[in-house]
Motif scaffolding. Structure first.
Motif, PDB file in Angstrom:
ATOM      1  N   VAL A 141     -12.603   4.441   0.861  1.00  0.00           N
ATOM      2  CA  VAL A 141     -12.394   2.877   0.870  1.00  0.00           C
ATOM      3  C   VAL A 141     -13.884   2.286   0.849  1.00  0.00           C
ATOM      4  O   VAL A 141     -14.617   2.599   1.839  1.00  0.00           O
ATOM      5  CB  VAL A 141     -11.814   2.480   2.097  1.00  0.00           C
ATOM      6  CG1 VAL A 141     -11.602   0.988   2.257  1.00  0.00           C
ATOM      7  CG2 VAL A 141     -10.276   3.165   2.488  1.00  0.00           C
ATOM      8  N   LEU A 160     -12.255  -3.116  -2.027  1.00  0.00           N
ATOM      9  CA  LEU A 160     -11.737  -4.194  -1.442  1.00  0.00           C
ATOM     10  C   LEU A 160     -12.666  -5.415  -1.830  1.00  0.00           C
ATOM     11  O   LEU A 160     -13.769  -5.302  -2.274  1.00  0.00           O
ATOM     12  CB  LEU A 160     -11.917  -4.407   0.222  1.00  0.00           C
ATOM     13  CG  LEU A 160     -11.202  -3.054   0.997  1.00  0.00           C
ATOM     14  CD1 LEU A 160     -11.401  -3.428   2.484  1.00  0.00           C
ATOM     15  CD2 LEU A 160      -9.848  -2.833   0.469  1.00  0.00           C
ATOM     16  N   LEU A 180       0.737  -1.327  -0.037  1.00  0.00           N
ATOM     17  CA  LEU A 180      -0.073  -0.009   0.024  1.00  0.00           C
ATOM     18  C   LEU A 180       0.937   1.136   0.025  1.00  0.00           C
ATOM     19  O   LEU A 180       0.629   2.089  -0.723  1.00  0.00           O
ATOM     20  CB  LEU A 180      -0.921   0.047   1.187  1.00  0.00           C
ATOM     21  CG  LEU A 180      -2.045   0.748   1.274  1.00  0.00           C
ATOM     22  CD1 LEU A 180      -3.135   0.238   0.132  1.00  0.00           C
ATOM     23  CD2 LEU A 180      -2.926   0.822   2.350  1.00  0.00           C
ATOM     24  N   THR A 206      -3.721  -2.722  -8.320  1.00  0.00           N
ATOM     25  CA  THR A 206      -4.289  -3.673  -7.465  1.00  0.00           C
ATOM     26  C   THR A 206      -3.104  -4.101  -6.529  1.00  0.00           C
ATOM     27  O   THR A 206      -2.100  -4.653  -6.954  1.00  0.00           O
ATOM     28  CB  THR A 206      -4.919  -4.842  -8.002  1.00  0.00           C
ATOM     29  OG1 THR A 206      -5.927  -4.362  -8.725  1.00  0.00           O
ATOM     30  CG2 THR A 206      -5.521  -5.783  -6.870  1.00  0.00           C
ATOM     31  N   PHE A 234      -9.840  -3.038   7.918  1.00  0.00           N
ATOM     32  CA  PHE A 234      -8.919  -2.555   7.108  1.00  0.00           C
ATOM     33  C   PHE A 234      -8.664  -1.029   7.517  1.00  0.00           C
ATOM     34  O   PHE A 234      -7.532  -0.780   7.640  1.00  0.00           O
ATOM     35  CB  PHE A 234      -9.199  -2.506   5.518  1.00  0.00           C
ATOM     36  CG  PHE A 234      -8.286  -1.792   4.595  1.00  0.00           C
ATOM     37  CD1 PHE A 234      -7.006  -2.564   4.629  1.00  0.00           C
ATOM     38  CD2 PHE A 234      -8.655  -0.940   3.828  1.00  0.00           C
ATOM     39  CE1 PHE A 234      -6.181  -1.801   3.782  1.00  0.00           C
ATOM     40  CE2 PHE A 234      -7.606   0.005   2.866  1.00  0.00           C
ATOM     41  CZ  PHE A 234      -6.588  -0.662   2.917  1.00  0.00           C
ATOM     42  N   LYS A 249      -2.163  -6.724  -3.021  1.00  0.00           N
ATOM     43  CA  LYS A 249      -2.785  -7.674  -2.262  1.00  0.00           C
ATOM     44  C   LYS A 249      -2.337  -7.734  -0.883  1.00  0.00           C
ATOM     45  O   LYS A 249      -1.376  -7.614  -0.552  1.00  0.00           O
ATOM     46  CB  LYS A 249      -2.814  -9.105  -2.854  1.00  0.00           C
ATOM     47  CG  LYS A 249      -3.326  -9.351  -4.430  1.00  0.00           C
ATOM     48  CD  LYS A 249      -3.021 -10.495  -5.096  1.00  0.00           C
ATOM     49  CE  LYS A 249      -3.643 -10.674  -6.243  1.00  0.00           C
ATOM     50  NZ  LYS A 249      -3.505 -11.975  -6.906  1.00  0.00           N
ATOM     51  N   GLU A 264      -7.729  -8.099  -2.380  1.00  0.00           N
ATOM     52  CA  GLU A 264      -7.340  -7.223  -3.325  1.00  0.00           C
ATOM     53  C   GLU A 264      -7.872  -5.897  -2.821  1.00  0.00           C
ATOM     54  O   GLU A 264      -8.758  -5.630  -2.548  1.00  0.00           O
ATOM     55  CB  GLU A 264      -7.957  -7.475  -4.619  1.00  0.00           C
ATOM     56  CG  GLU A 264      -7.674  -9.034  -5.178  1.00  0.00           C
ATOM     57  CD  GLU A 264      -8.037  -9.195  -6.475  1.00  0.00           C
ATOM     58  OE1 GLU A 264      -8.642  -8.447  -7.324  1.00  0.00           O
ATOM     59  OE2 GLU A 264      -8.195 -10.322  -6.697  1.00  0.00           O
ATOM     60  N   VAL A 265      -6.835  -5.062  -2.980  1.00  0.00           N
ATOM     61  CA  VAL A 265      -7.312  -3.433  -2.837  1.00  0.00           C
ATOM     62  C   VAL A 265      -6.898  -2.783  -3.773  1.00  0.00           C
ATOM     63  O   VAL A 265      -5.649  -2.630  -4.420  1.00  0.00           O
ATOM     64  CB  VAL A 265      -6.273  -2.776  -1.522  1.00  0.00           C
ATOM     65  CG1 VAL A 265      -6.378  -1.296  -1.362  1.00  0.00           C
ATOM     66  CG2 VAL A 265      -6.137  -3.582  -0.413  1.00  0.00           C
ATOM     67  N   LYS A 313     -13.694  -3.928   5.205  1.00  0.00           N
ATOM     68  CA  LYS A 313     -13.525  -2.641   5.125  1.00  0.00           C
ATOM     69  C   LYS A 313     -13.193  -1.758   6.304  1.00  0.00           C
ATOM     70  O   LYS A 313     -12.350  -0.989   6.560  1.00  0.00           O
ATOM     71  CB  LYS A 313     -14.259  -1.678   4.221  1.00  0.00           C
ATOM     72  CG  LYS A 313     -15.788  -1.776   4.667  1.00  0.00           C
ATOM     73  CD  LYS A 313     -16.695  -0.870   3.626  1.00  0.00           C
ATOM     74  CE  LYS A 313     -18.091  -0.607   4.171  1.00  0.00           C
ATOM     75  NZ  LYS A 313     -18.867  -1.903   4.249  1.00  0.00           N
ATOM     76  N   THR A 350     -10.219   3.582  -3.312  1.00  0.00           N
ATOM     77  CA  THR A 350      -9.948   2.114  -3.297  1.00  0.00           C
ATOM     78  C   THR A 350     -11.279   1.224  -2.946  1.00  0.00           C
ATOM     79  O   THR A 350     -12.055   1.595  -2.375  1.00  0.00           O
ATOM     80  CB  THR A 350      -9.056   1.953  -2.363  1.00  0.00           C
ATOM     81  OG1 THR A 350      -9.509   2.037  -0.939  1.00  0.00           O
ATOM     82  CG2 THR A 350      -7.822   2.713  -2.511  1.00  0.00           C
TER      83      THR A 350
END
Length: 453
Positions: free
Chosen positions: A207, A395, A192, A426, A218, A428, A413-414, A215, A393
């Motif tokens: 997000v 998820l 990231l 992307t 995260f 991961k 996957e982001v 999410k 982004t």
């Protein structure tokens, strides 16, 4: 314009006359004044009329002097309103030099802002006496009315590029002295940080994901890591969960304690030790939690501003955007309300010079496609959110949709669908749902069954 009993509004007759006289005396002054003052900035009605006339003449490429101003006012039968030709001559003859015009402009602008504050304050007083106006509505109105006033006193002039380049070079030199590629707040997630160079000041980061994608976990992990690794204060607005539930998730992630054990209190010996260490770590972090349900975006912004002033603030996280309330000025139009919310969150990021992370829902249309990976069009009330955000982004967990026992799970996957200052793509991460924790793939233990990527 409202006048309080026995009190005149702030103004300077001499400064207003000096500006108008300078414009009549030297046309070169006109363009400078035009950029800084509006007709309403003049207190006296006749001064506003004269200034409006000058602006009209300038727009028509007609020179501004005693003759042209007088002729225009006579043609439009307004000469009597300003006191006749004699008053124009009085203004003209009262100015010997234009040297101090800039100072007079500052005086008039300052008095104009003072009058604006008084009028808005008086309007709030009237609303306060209205029994149908709630205290929260009054606070929201005050926030909207006064939040932009500070900027009125700080006009944004052109910046010559050589001055901007000097600042740019200084910033590059500062960045060159830092270690690694991260120039913003590190998130603790290598992939990231490589994509973003860290969370950057002024950025609004969205997000978004469907339920069960992780999410909230995260965003909480990012907030937790930012506070720990960057030694900055983080504000978390939890509109969906109470503070106790949110802390439970933070403790679970920090101590690697299974969430259901914390929920039931069924802890084993090692869990108690982990609980003690996790709570000690979290207690020393600058994390501030607000779990006010349905908080209005104006109140949220005011709270962040106050925390920033009192203790400092490095990051704001909001769970989630659609649960925020806007002002009642939108008349029940939800799309306009979401537009107001996203705009104010972006303005807050710029005002406080911090990154702001806002979680967002996705529409159900994702479920109707064969490929469940989200797209921009899946954002709820997406137009304004997509426009205001610097980063968007999504998820996505393939194992959630494909119930295949052969499929290795725990990969998220982001997806960077929008990145105003960088690349899209992307990355991961591993997601250990049982402890509400995201991790770098290289650091995940074998028991998590993470494939080589």
């Amino acid at each position: 314009m409202l006048e309080l009993p026995n009190r005149q509004m702030p103004h300077s007759t001499d400064a207003e006359q000096a500006i108008l006289g300078a414009m009549l005396l030297d046309e070169k002054v006109c363009e400078d004044v035009k950029l800084k003052l509006q007709p309403d900035d003049f207190y006296h009605h006749r001064h506003r009329i004269i200034y409006e006339t000058m602006l009209i003449l300038l727009d028509q490429n007609i020179g501004v002097d005693v003759t042209t101003v007088t002729a225009y006012l006579q043609d439009h039968k307004r000469i009597a309103e300003i006191g006749g030709v004699e008053y124009i001559l009085t203004i003209y003859e009262s100015v010997a030099t234009t040297a101090h015009t800039e100072h007079y402009v500052e005086i008039v602008l300052e008095k104009s802002i003072s009058r604006l504050i008084i009028n808005r304050a008086q309007s709030l007083i009237e609303q306060g006496y209205d029994p149908e106006t709630s205290t929260q509505d009054l606070i929201d109105t005050a926030e909207q009315q006064f939040s932009g006033l500070a900027r009125l006193n700080q006009g944004s002039d052109f910046k010559q590029i050589d001055n901007v380049i000097i600042d740019f070079i200084k910033n590059v030199e500062r960045l060159s002295q830092s270690t690694g590629e991260v120039t913003g707040l590190t998130t603790g997630f290598t992939a990231l940080d490589n994509m973003t160079s860290g969370l950057q000041n002024n950025d609004l980061i969205i997000v978004a994901a469907r339920p069960a994608m992780g999410k909230t976990a995260f965003a909480l992990n990012i907030a937790q890591n930012v506070a720990k690794l960057n030694h900055v204060n983080v504000a978390i607005f939890s509109l969906e969960m109470g503070a106790d539930q949110l802390v439970s998730r933070l403790v679970s992630a920090e101590g690697r304690i299974e969430a259901h054990r914390l929920k039931t209190g069924n802890l084993e010996g090692a869990d108690w030790r982990s609980l003690k260490i996790a709570t000690d770590v979290l207690s020393n972090l600058g994390i501030y939690i607000d779990d006010t349900p349905g908080i209005r975006v104006g109140e949220l912004r005011a709270k962040c501003r106050q925390l920033h002033q009192q203790k400092g603030l490095g990051l704001v996280m909001i769970d989630y955007l659609q649960l925020l309330s806007g002002s009642k000025a939108n008349g029940g139009n939800r799309q306009q309300e979401v537009s107001e919310i996203s705009r104010m969150l972006k303005e807050m990021a710029r005002e406080l010079k911090i990154p702001v992370i806002a979680l967002s829902q996705l529409s159900r249309q994702v479920e109707n496609r064969e490929d469940k990976r989200p797209m921009m069009s899946d954002l709820r009330e997406s137009g304004s959110i997509e426009q205001d955000a610097d980063i968007v982004t999504f998820l996505y967990r393939e194992d959630y949709y494909k119930k295949d026992p052969e499929l290795n799970d725990n990969i998220v996957e982001v997806i960077f669908a929008k990145h105003r200052s960088g690349a899209v793509g992307t990355v991961k991460l591993a997601f250990r749902k049982e402890i509400s924790r995201f991790e770098n793939l290289v650091n995940v233990p074998e028991s998590a069954h993470i494939p080589d990527v």
